[in-house]
Design a protein around this motif. Sequence first.
Motif, mmCIF file in Angstrom:
data_model
loop_
_atom_site.group_PDB
_atom_site.id
_atom_site.type_symbol
_atom_site.label_atom_id
_atom_site.label_comp_id
_atom_site.label_asym_id
_atom_site.label_seq_id
_atom_site.Cartn_x
_atom_site.Cartn_y
_atom_site.Cartn_z
ATOM 1 N N ASN A 83 -82.358 72.367 -29.481
ATOM 2 C CA ASN A 83 -83.795 72.310 -29.209
ATOM 3 C C ASN A 83 -84.127 73.134 -28.267
ATOM 4 O O ASN A 83 -85.461 73.453 -28.315
ATOM 5 C CB ASN A 83 -84.116 71.035 -29.144
ATOM 6 N N THR A 84 -83.687 73.391 -27.357
ATOM 7 C CA THR A 84 -83.891 74.331 -25.955
ATOM 8 C C THR A 84 -83.058 75.527 -25.634
ATOM 9 O O THR A 84 -81.830 75.852 -26.238
ATOM 10 C CB THR A 84 -83.891 73.408 -24.540
ATOM 11 N N LEU A 85 -83.719 76.550 -25.109
ATOM 12 C CA LEU A 85 -82.937 77.765 -24.804
ATOM 13 C C LEU A 85 -81.895 77.349 -24.023
ATOM 14 O O LEU A 85 -80.750 78.063 -24.093
ATOM 15 C CB LEU A 85 -83.834 78.633 -23.989
ATOM 16 N N GLN A 86 -81.779 76.657 -22.813
ATOM 17 C CA GLN A 86 -80.590 76.147 -22.120
ATOM 18 C C GLN A 86 -79.515 75.630 -23.005
ATOM 19 O O GLN A 86 -78.276 75.917 -22.738
ATOM 20 C CB GLN A 86 -81.137 75.272 -20.851
ATOM 21 N N GLU A 87 -79.941 74.662 -23.898
ATOM 22 C CA GLU A 87 -78.954 74.243 -24.786
ATOM 23 C C GLU A 87 -78.372 75.331 -25.543
ATOM 24 O O GLU A 87 -77.024 75.150 -25.633
ATOM 25 C CB GLU A 87 -79.567 73.211 -25.688
ATOM 26 N N LEU A 88 -79.078 76.382 -25.912
ATOM 27 C CA LEU A 88 -78.548 77.670 -26.802
ATOM 28 C C LEU A 88 -77.769 78.156 -25.794
ATOM 29 O O LEU A 88 -76.406 78.544 -26.419
ATOM 30 C CB LEU A 88 -79.608 78.376 -27.178
ATOM 31 N N ILE A 89 -78.051 78.431 -24.761
ATOM 32 C CA ILE A 89 -77.083 79.490 -23.792
ATOM 33 C C ILE A 89 -75.534 78.673 -23.567
ATOM 34 O O ILE A 89 -74.738 79.203 -23.759
ATOM 35 C CB ILE A 89 -77.794 79.552 -22.468
ATOM 36 N N ASP A 90 -75.870 77.333 -23.277
ATOM 37 C CA ASP A 90 -74.648 76.577 -23.093
ATOM 38 C C ASP A 90 -73.804 76.510 -24.464
ATOM 39 O O ASP A 90 -72.577 76.803 -24.291
ATOM 40 C CB ASP A 90 -74.798 74.994 -22.684
ATOM 41 N N HIS A 91 -74.152 76.551 -25.475
ATOM 42 C CA HIS A 91 -73.472 76.464 -26.767
ATOM 43 C C HIS A 91 -72.868 77.805 -26.923
ATOM 44 O O HIS A 91 -71.675 77.971 -27.295
ATOM 45 C CB HIS A 91 -74.348 76.072 -27.808
ATOM 46 N N LEU A 92 -73.616 78.770 -26.718
ATOM 47 C CA LEU A 92 -73.044 80.248 -26.996
ATOM 48 C C LEU A 92 -71.944 80.578 -25.926
ATOM 49 O O LEU A 92 -70.900 81.035 -26.316
ATOM 50 C CB LEU A 92 -74.227 81.192 -27.002
ATOM 51 N N ASN A 93 -71.860 80.024 -24.814
ATOM 52 C CA ASN A 93 -70.893 80.172 -23.797
ATOM 53 C C ASN A 93 -69.691 79.493 -24.208
ATOM 54 O O ASN A 93 -68.745 80.047 -24.055
ATOM 55 C CB ASN A 93 -71.572 79.814 -22.441
ATOM 56 N N GLN A 94 -69.916 78.162 -24.445
ATOM 57 C CA GLN A 94 -68.807 77.463 -24.936
ATOM 58 C C GLN A 94 -68.133 78.241 -26.392
ATOM 59 O O GLN A 94 -66.635 78.098 -26.300
ATOM 60 C CB GLN A 94 -69.213 76.086 -25.412
ATOM 61 N N GLN A 95 -68.827 78.889 -27.142
ATOM 62 C CA GLN A 95 -68.099 79.094 -28.210
ATOM 63 C C GLN A 95 -67.547 80.634 -28.057
ATOM 64 O O GLN A 95 -66.506 80.936 -28.399
ATOM 65 C CB GLN A 95 -69.192 79.641 -29.296
ATOM 66 N N ARG A 96 -68.281 81.373 -26.977
ATOM 67 C CA ARG A 96 -67.564 82.638 -26.529
ATOM 68 C C ARG A 96 -66.241 82.314 -25.925
ATOM 69 O O ARG A 96 -65.197 82.938 -26.039
ATOM 70 C CB ARG A 96 -68.544 83.289 -25.569
ATOM 71 N N GLU A 97 -66.082 81.215 -25.049
ATOM 72 C CA GLU A 97 -64.852 80.886 -24.343
ATOM 73 C C GLU A 97 -63.728 80.317 -25.293
ATOM 74 O O GLU A 97 -62.833 80.711 -24.769
ATOM 75 C CB GLU A 97 -65.004 79.868 -23.363
ATOM 76 N N GLN A 98 -64.221 80.213 -26.364
ATOM 77 C CA GLN A 98 -63.347 79.563 -27.586
ATOM 78 C C GLN A 98 -62.864 80.700 -28.548
ATOM 79 O O GLN A 98 -62.201 80.551 -29.258
ATOM 80 C CB GLN A 98 -63.741 78.512 -28.366
ATOM 81 N N GLY A 99 -63.367 82.039 -27.908
ATOM 82 C CA GLY A 99 -63.117 83.265 -28.824
ATOM 83 C C GLY A 99 -63.991 83.354 -30.175
ATOM 84 O O GLY A 99 -63.781 84.156 -31.082
ATOM 85 N N VAL A 100 -64.922 82.588 -30.169
ATOM 86 C CA VAL A 100 -66.119 82.748 -31.198
ATOM 87 C C VAL A 100 -67.322 83.455 -30.659
ATOM 88 O O VAL A 100 -68.114 83.130 -30.067
ATOM 89 C CB VAL A 100 -66.371 81.337 -31.674
ATOM 90 N N TRP A 101 -67.565 84.658 -31.304
ATOM 91 C CA TRP A 101 -68.665 85.561 -31.049
ATOM 92 C C TRP A 101 -69.584 85.532 -32.075
ATOM 93 O O TRP A 101 -70.684 86.486 -31.909
ATOM 94 C CB TRP A 101 -67.997 87.017 -30.814
ATOM 95 N N VAL A 102 -69.392 85.044 -33.190
ATOM 96 C CA VAL A 102 -70.747 84.793 -33.849
ATOM 97 C C VAL A 102 -70.737 83.308 -34.346
ATOM 98 O O VAL A 102 -69.822 82.593 -34.668
ATOM 99 C CB VAL A 102 -70.210 85.625 -35.447
ATOM 100 N N SER A 103 -72.225 82.677 -34.133
ATOM 101 C CA SER A 103 -72.395 81.428 -34.283
ATOM 102 C C SER A 103 -73.730 81.038 -34.846
ATOM 103 O O SER A 103 -74.637 81.776 -34.675
ATOM 104 C CB SER A 103 -72.213 80.770 -32.783
ATOM 105 N N THR A 104 -73.740 80.108 -35.844
ATOM 106 C CA THR A 104 -75.121 79.915 -36.538
ATOM 107 C C THR A 104 -75.287 78.425 -36.252
ATOM 108 O O THR A 104 -74.418 77.513 -36.284
ATOM 109 C CB THR A 104 -74.753 79.858 -38.172
ATOM 110 N N VAL A 105 -76.662 78.264 -35.734
ATOM 111 C CA VAL A 105 -77.187 77.028 -35.437
ATOM 112 C C VAL A 105 -78.270 76.667 -36.055
ATOM 113 O O VAL A 105 -79.148 77.612 -36.352
ATOM 114 C CB VAL A 105 -77.233 76.862 -33.697
#
Length: 400
Positions: free
Chosen positions: A69-91
């Motif tokens: 719902n928010t930009l900060q939630e999006l930033i946190d989610h993409l960083n979590q995915q990146r650290e797991q080696g996921v560079w493409v994410s759909t939300v």
Amino acid sequence: MRKNLIQVIAVVLIGVLCSACATPFTSAIPIRPIPDVPSHSASVAPPESSDMPSVSVTDPGQTELVAINTLQELIDHLNQQREQGVWVSTVRYSGTLSQQEIQLLSGCVGAAGVECSIVGDEHTFTLMQFPGHRIVQAHASGDTSQLTADEVQALGIAEQMVAQARAQTSDPLELELLLYDMLRERTTYYNEDTDRSDEDELPRYRTAVGALVDGRANCQGCADGFYTLACLAGFRVDRMSGLLNGEPHEVNTIYLDGAWYVVDATATLEQAKGAEQVYPRFNAGVDMCGSLSWSPEQEIKPIAPLSDRHYYYNIQNDSARHNYQKKYTDLTELTQAAVREFDVNGREVVYLMLLDRQATQEEIGQALRLAGQEAGRSFSASYSQSVSGNHTYITFGFSE
């Protein structure tokens, strides 16, 4: 009915323009001659975990889209995915992203840029990797098939540099410092777009290729270069964007003993090669970052509010490693050490740090006079101090 047309919002490459910073403090472990050694020489045990991404794929286990719902939630989610080696994410994102927010997003997820495409409320984000990301992945997997020829060359250089540093020390702090010094000696600061041939590609000087292969880089290139070296050496490292003296700047973050600290790999580039070095932001907490600042959104990792005396490295002399481990919480002990450096080692300029205390010029002068009397030593001395956070940095000048 869902639209079939996919709307591409933006592809944003971070174009950070920065200037190497300066500081009045001097110090150093001298640059030691680096012998040619095989790549399997002495090693240092890696930290408990690593932020090295292993692959660059869409999350294969993602079946139901995450609602954000928010930009900060999006930033946190993409960083979590990146650290797991996921560079493409759909939300599923309920808001509307403006061009300005896309630009902000690019500087908050540790990537070279972000591509965003939309179908209804489904947003697909593709994080664009720096060469350092791909180089680290290739080193970990042993598969260089996804690297360019320049990146393969950078990987070979980085592996050799790490092996050479490991041959000189088994101490993690010394290893980190050696890699920092080797990158500094190899790289000249450069920040011009005149040699850019492809507008869709990140210029070489903003990458580890520029720092390691070409020997010239800006803050992004230095950060990518240090990220590559430190990850290959087993450290847990990331990057962070911010402002230095009000100008965009990029640094690294490093995880040491349960906390994250800042490493600014650009800070020493404009110092004379081979000269005593200044390390203004080397394993620095917020208290020692000076004119470097960042927003909450840009703080990918939670930076420690205070620097740790066991890791923060700034003003040292030739016996830096020895003095660094001493805890000068007492002004009397500090001035006694300064006098010994002059009396025993013949050092005319001494740089010392008083931890967790602010000292006035009058207090320093009185303590220095007493230290001279106790040592039975006559000398002329000048001194100056600088206070940052709760610490006092003192420069002593001695003469007969």
